[in-house]
Design a protein around this motif. Structure first.
Motif, PDB file in Angstrom:
ATOM      1  N   ASP A   2       0.626  -1.224  -0.103  1.00 55.42           N
ATOM      2  CA  ASP A   2       0.082  -0.108  -0.102  1.00 55.42           C
ATOM      3  C   ASP A   2       0.774   1.325  -0.371  1.00 55.42           C
ATOM      4  N   THR A  88      -3.989   3.500  -0.084  1.00 57.67           N
ATOM      5  CA  THR A  88      -3.842   3.294  -1.335  1.00 57.67           C
ATOM      6  C   THR A  88      -3.415   2.153  -1.727  1.00 57.67           C
ATOM      7  N   GLU A  89      -3.731   1.713  -2.946  1.00 54.33           N
ATOM      8  CA  GLU A  89      -3.104   0.260  -3.279  1.00 54.33           C
ATOM      9  C   GLU A  89      -3.243   0.726  -4.580  1.00 54.33           C
TER      10      GLU A  89
END
Length: 132
Positions: A2, A88-89
């Motif tokens: 991430d 977030t990825e």
């Protein structure tokens, strides 16, 4: 892995070069930020009065959120006004979406070294002074 951007808004607007600190306004305020992506991490401090920024490379900790929170509360706890944890990825684009979902401008400054930090729309933050 991430990508994280942790942003703390401060109730001050300061100038490192001029050693001045004033109360923040709705549009002009300092920040403390932490960014982590891959095996890299940084701490970022913005000085709103002269759009100055100082950055420090960090060894990526196991828990960037814990480090960011404890470090910022220790040094700026009396002037923190807001805090955001973005995770977030989807990399930088994912961070922009996370910013928009929180009602913040999606303006990110991105360096060739991989460092990313948030800056208010219409500003031009650059390193203008050197920490002593």
């Amino acid at each position: 892995m991430d990508t994280f951007l942790i942003i703390f808004f401060l109730g001050i607007r300061s100038s490192y070069a001029n050693n001045k600190e004033l109360p923040a306004t709705a549009d002009v305020f300092d920040t403390v930020q932490f960014y982590a992506a891959g095996d890299k991490a940084w701490r970022i401090k913005t000085f709103a009065s002269d759009e100055d920024v100082h950055t420090w490379a960090l060894d990526r900790p196991q828990d960037i959120v814990d480090l960011a929170t404890s470090n910022t509360e220790k040094h700026y706890g009396d002037v923190i006004t807001e805090g955001y944890v973005l995770r977030t990825e989807a990399g930088v684009d994912g961070l922009r979406n996370e910013l928009l979902s929180r009602g913040l401008s999606p303006t990110l400054e991105c360096s060739e070294s991989g460092l990313v930090f948030w800056a208010p729309e219409g500003t031009s933050y650059r390193t203008k002074s050197v920490p002593q």
